[in-house]
Scaffold this active site. Structure first.
Site, PDB file in Angstrom:
ATOM      1  N   ASP A  59     -68.002 -21.719  -4.717  1.00  0.00           N
ATOM      2  CA  ASP A  59     -67.668 -22.320  -6.001  1.00  0.00           C
ATOM      3  C   ASP A  59     -68.412 -21.515  -7.078  1.00  0.00           C
ATOM      4  O   ASP A  59     -69.332 -20.734  -6.780  1.00  0.00           O
ATOM      5  CB  ASP A  59     -68.038 -23.810  -6.048  1.00  0.00           C
ATOM      6  CG  ASP A  59     -67.257 -24.537  -7.143  1.00  0.00           C
ATOM      7  OD1 ASP A  59     -66.733 -23.856  -8.051  1.00  0.00           O
ATOM      8  OD2 ASP A  59     -67.160 -25.776  -7.098  1.00  0.00           O
ATOM      9  N   TRP A  60     -68.013 -21.718  -8.312  1.00  0.00           N
ATOM     10  CA  TRP A  60     -68.528 -20.888  -9.418  1.00  0.00           C
ATOM     11  C   TRP A  60     -70.019 -21.175  -9.665  1.00  0.00           C
ATOM     12  O   TRP A  60     -70.390 -22.262 -10.118  1.00  0.00           O
ATOM     13  CB  TRP A  60     -67.697 -21.156 -10.664  1.00  0.00           C
ATOM     14  CG  TRP A  60     -66.511 -20.252 -10.828  1.00  0.00           C
ATOM     15  CD1 TRP A  60     -66.210 -19.507 -11.945  1.00  0.00           C
ATOM     16  CD2 TRP A  60     -65.468 -19.964  -9.884  1.00  0.00           C
ATOM     17  NE1 TRP A  60     -65.052 -18.785 -11.729  1.00  0.00           N
ATOM     18  CE2 TRP A  60     -64.581 -19.048 -10.489  1.00  0.00           C
ATOM     19  CE3 TRP A  60     -65.189 -20.362  -8.575  1.00  0.00           C
ATOM     20  CZ2 TRP A  60     -63.455 -18.535  -9.847  1.00  0.00           C
ATOM     21  CZ3 TRP A  60     -64.066 -19.859  -7.930  1.00  0.00           C
ATOM     22  CH2 TRP A  60     -63.225 -18.964  -8.556  1.00  0.00           C
TER      23      TRP A  60
END
Ligand code: BGC
Length: 851
Positions: A264-265
């Site tokens: 995920d970012w």
């Protein structure tokens, strides 16, 4: 023996992942031929042989929303866009894009219990992604809704692993039929926004395998997903992106997943544990996975070249499987938000609507003898939706007010009153309400803009602003565009200060609301009354005050950020107590009231959880008062998660849950209200009578570091059933305008499948839809199990008097539980009951089988 078993599972998994070239046709006759697994392997091996080590390492970190291309070899970037409820084209920074269709929430899709519809939605999303010239959609979100207050509940498919799996698989198959990749997310146990970047989900292995993993496993084995995203949180003490058990032992070895795992970012925290966990790609950049961090680990032998090859192999598999080495998707505006997709969005919204109450058959509406209808509530003239990375701003959207005006505006007078006002609707303070003595005295506020985030030095711009309302959407506009200066001068952030005074024409209680996406301080009469620290997403902050007509009250607003995205509004509205009084007067004098209420992204959003399961902004008080004043009140709720509705749901004439219905929500609601369409939706999640009944309530926010899943496998209805807690509306519940009977259940066993047949009859006077649900219960189980668990369903459409024989097949695996001691699924011998009916609490048919 164990090794042999793993090899067989791997082989089966591998075959499942890319079995052969499958052809798929979309609505616009596009055909995608996915290359066979052997072709993909051959091509990927050839590319791996040509890449240098430095190039391979470079590919391990992304760049914003793409992977790193290797131009020398013609390896293109993988272009990604957020989903899962629409192609969030606003994320695409370079070049033209068209604004995509905003589909209903995941909970709405799941409430349709219609796998074909969800497959078609996947196809439409795939077409839009192609039309935008993109390759990878960041969805579906198959996280299980353990905590109904979780800010992203609306994105997912509810609380049940079987329903979520069916929805996820069909979504992925539809999407990937368009020659683009799905990203099933977020592995795993991402169940709340509160401290989501650091929270440790403490959960037992059995719950992992039985509740939180099945939808991911199905996405791999049946959906053949090309990409997967690991989550922010820790699972049992280890960050998901570093979790070898999760990403290697289970995902790669047990399930045989061969494709891409992206982080995920900003979810990667360190190089070594991420590099060796099974994670392939760090997003949005290679902060921890890059040459300077990895080369020393290679030199010391802690990381091997084989390992890096494996990571790059997984990335290349997506590129090659999509045929991107030879051909890129060409932008095509006709594929984005076209009439077919809007029609589909309306169908999904309509099929997902759940009728919760219908006292005295108030619905469908009978307008004979009604000349005026009072319409109220914040969702009447607004399309409510959740916020964060899934939020799509469509080019057009239909509110209930617009749809009703068009449908019945000729026949009856529609009278609108707000009822209450949310911060979203609160207009910006402007015109004669603001005054600054600056520059000789002007209507408006003095605005000072600084090129740092702490108001130091002199402002780069000083001017008068007639209102404070800048930026839109969660990202907002850039500071440079607001002050007509290059963005680059704000590289160290910005701060803005507005000063002056406010006055109102009528005395009364007002709410001054500051909605912002960063840090903020608000002063009234020289005293600081509101404060927000730097935060994620857009949030409102209210200050309630009594104002005397014509009096000037000094105000000051400070707003500051380290970034460049601006979202700030200084709004004002009358207090809800005043608006509710007006609404009650109107309700008393009306034959029929239509109240449209709900939550919006101020409440349901990535970045924060809902503060309560109650309707916000005084809407509960509004409904309580209005339904008491007039029981001929129909309440339409727009939400993405369960809400606590007592007492007004019991006082209202009818209540329907329309979820976040996407851009066509108004039309869909009108279709159901007018009886053009029977509401066949069923709840994919339990609606508790009160928040404290929910299993998550016991430990939620108990501490900042750990979310203890003390309920284990008893998530959702499993918990309510096990503990005999009566929900307000149970899982699977939903009324119809007609009635159905269930009869004639029979079970036959053939080899390793149980076939169950039964009959459903429409016993009412109108055509309608029923979702038959089948649950399995183990008699005298030696291990603890849920009283019954959903294992099959079928949505049927029947004319009045019509019957249909329904068949549901249960493979033997549906009877299994996860044996943690032996680390595998096991079917306990003995008797099982299969229960069939119209909700998890209404199961009139039963039959027994044994293994
Ligand atoms: C979200 C992901 C999303 C990503 C990219 C993250 O904050 O958790 O679901 O895909 O951002 O926008």
């Amino acid at each position: 023996m164990k090794k042999l078993l793993i090899a067989v599972i791997l082989l089966l998994g591998g075959l499942g992942v890319v079995s052969c070239s499958h052809k798929n046709k979309s609505m616009n006759n596009f055909t995608f031929n996915r290359p066979s697994d052997s072709t993909v392997t051959r091509k990927v091996n050839s590319l791996l042989g040509k890449l240098t080590l430095s190039e391979k390492i470079q590919m391990l970190g992304g760049t914003g929303f793409t992977t790193q291309p290797i131009k020398r070899l013609g390896i293109p970037p993988l272009k990604m866009v957020d989903g899962p409820l629409g192609v969030r084209a606003s994320e695409i920074s370079n070049g033209t894009h068209w604004r995509a269709t905003a589909f209903p929430s995941g909970t709405a899709m799941a409430a349709s219990w219609d796998t074909t519809l969800v497959h078609n939605t996947g196809v439409a999303l795939g077409e839009e992604l192609r039309g935008e010239g993109q390759d990878v959609l960041l969805g579906p979100n198959v996280n299980i809704a353990r905590n109904p207050r979780a800010g992203r509940t609306f994105e997912g498919f509810g609380e049940d692993p079987y329903l979520t799996s069916r929805m996820g698989v069909n979504y992925i198959k539809g999407l990937q039929s368009q020659g683009v990749a799905a990203t099933v997310k977020h592995l795993a146990v991402y169940t709340q926004e509160y401290h989501r970047m650091f929270i440790n989900s403490k959960v037992n292995r059995r719950a992992l395998h039985e509740i939180y993993f099945p939808a991911f496993k199905a996405a791999i084995h049946q959906g053949h997903t090309l990409a997967l995203m690991s989550s922010y949180n820790k699972v049992n003490g280890v960050y998901a992106s570093e979790d070898h058990y999760l990403l290697t032992d289970v995902l790669r070895n047990e399930w045989g997943y061969k494709n891409l795992v992206m982080s995920d970012w900003g979810a990667v925290h360190a190089t070594m544990p991420t590099e060796t966990s099974g994670q392939d790609l760090e997003m949005p950049t290679g902060r921890y996975l890059n040459a300077s961090t990895i080369k020393p680990l290679l030199a010391s032998g802690k990381v091997t070249k084989q390992h890096i090859n494996q990571q790059v192999r997984h990335i290349l598999r997506v590129i090659v499987s999509l045929g991107l080495m030879n051909h890129q998707h060409q932008k095509d505006s006709t594929l984005v938000n076209n009439s077919a997709h809007r029609k589909l969005a309306r169908k999904v919204a309509r099929e997902g609507i759940v009728l919760l109450e219908n006292h005295h058959n108030l619905l469908p509406l009978d307008l004979n003898g009604v000349d005026t209808v009072t319409v109220m509530g914040p969702a009447a003239k607004h399309v409510m939706r959740g916020g964060g990375s899934s939020e799509v701003q469509p080019p057009r959207q239909v509110t209930p007010w617009q749809a009703l005006t068009q449908r019945i505006g000729q026949k009856v007078a529609l009278k609108y009153i707000p009822g209450v006002m949310t911060d979203r609707e609160a207009p910006a303070i402007s015109g004669k309400q603001l005054y600054t003595p600056y520059n000789g005295g002007k209507m408006g506020l003095k605005g000072e803009y600084y090129a740092n985030n702490d108001f130091s030095g002199s402002p780069v711009v000083t001017r008068v602003d007639s209102a404070v309302q800048f930026g839109a959407g969660s990202g907002g506009s850039s500071i440079g565009s607001i002050v007509s200066k290059p963005d680059s001068i704000f590289n160290n952030g910005f701060s803005m200060r507005w000063t002056g005074s406010v006055q109102v024409p009528v005395s009364g209680t007002y709410v001054i609301d500051v909605t912002d996406n960063n840090g903020m301080r608000f002063y009234f009469n020289g005293k600081q009354e509101l404060q927000a620290k730097l935060h994620y997403g857009v949030a409102p902050h209210d200050y309630k005050v009594h104002l005397k007509a014509g009096k000037k009250y000094p105000i000051r607003l400070d707003y500051y950020s380290r970034g460049s995205g601006v979202h700030i509004k200084l709004g004002i509205r009358r207090s809800n107590a005043y608006l509710i009084k007006k609404a009650v007067q109107a309700a008393k004098s009306s034959k029929l009231v239509l109240a449209f209420v709900g939550v919006n992204s101020n409440f349901a959003s990535e970045g924060h959880d809902l503060e309560s399961l109650r309707l916000p902004d005084g809407q509960d008080s509004l409904l309580d008062a209005v339904t008491k004043a007039n029981s001929n009140t129909v309440v339409s709720v727009s939400d993405g998660e369960p809400l606590v509705m007592t007492p007004w749901n019991r006082q209202a004439g009818a209540v329907l849950d329309a979820w976040f219905g996407g851009e066509e929500t108004g039309n869909a609601i009108a279709d159901v209200l007018m009886g053009d369409y029977d509401p066949g939706g069923k709840l994919p999640i339990t609606f508790p009578e009160k928040w404290s009944d929910s299993p998550a309530a016991k430990t939620y926010k108990q501490n900042d570091s750990t979310a203890v899943h003390q309920e284990g496998i008893y998530v959702g209805y499993r918990y309510f059933d096990e503990h005999n807690i009566k929900p307000e509306y149970p899982f699977g519940y939903g009324l119809s305008y007609t009635s159905f009977s269930f009869s004639n259940i029979k079970a036959t066993k053939q080899d390793s499948t149980v076939k169950v047949t039964f009959t459903i009859k429409n016993t009412g006077k109108t055509a309608g839809q029923e979702v038959a649900q089948a649950y399995i219960h183990k008699e005298n189980s030696s291990v603890k199990r849920a009283p019954h668990a959903l294992k099959g369903f079928s949505r049927v459409h029947l004319s009045p008097g019509q019957s249909e024989k329904v068949t549901i097949n249960f493979p033997r695996s549906q009877f299994a539980y996860y044996n943690t001691q032996h680390k595998k699924w096991a079917v306990e011998p003995g008797a099982y009951t299969i229960l069939v009916g119209s909700s998890s609490r209404d199961l009139p048919l039963q039959t027994k089988v044994s293994w």
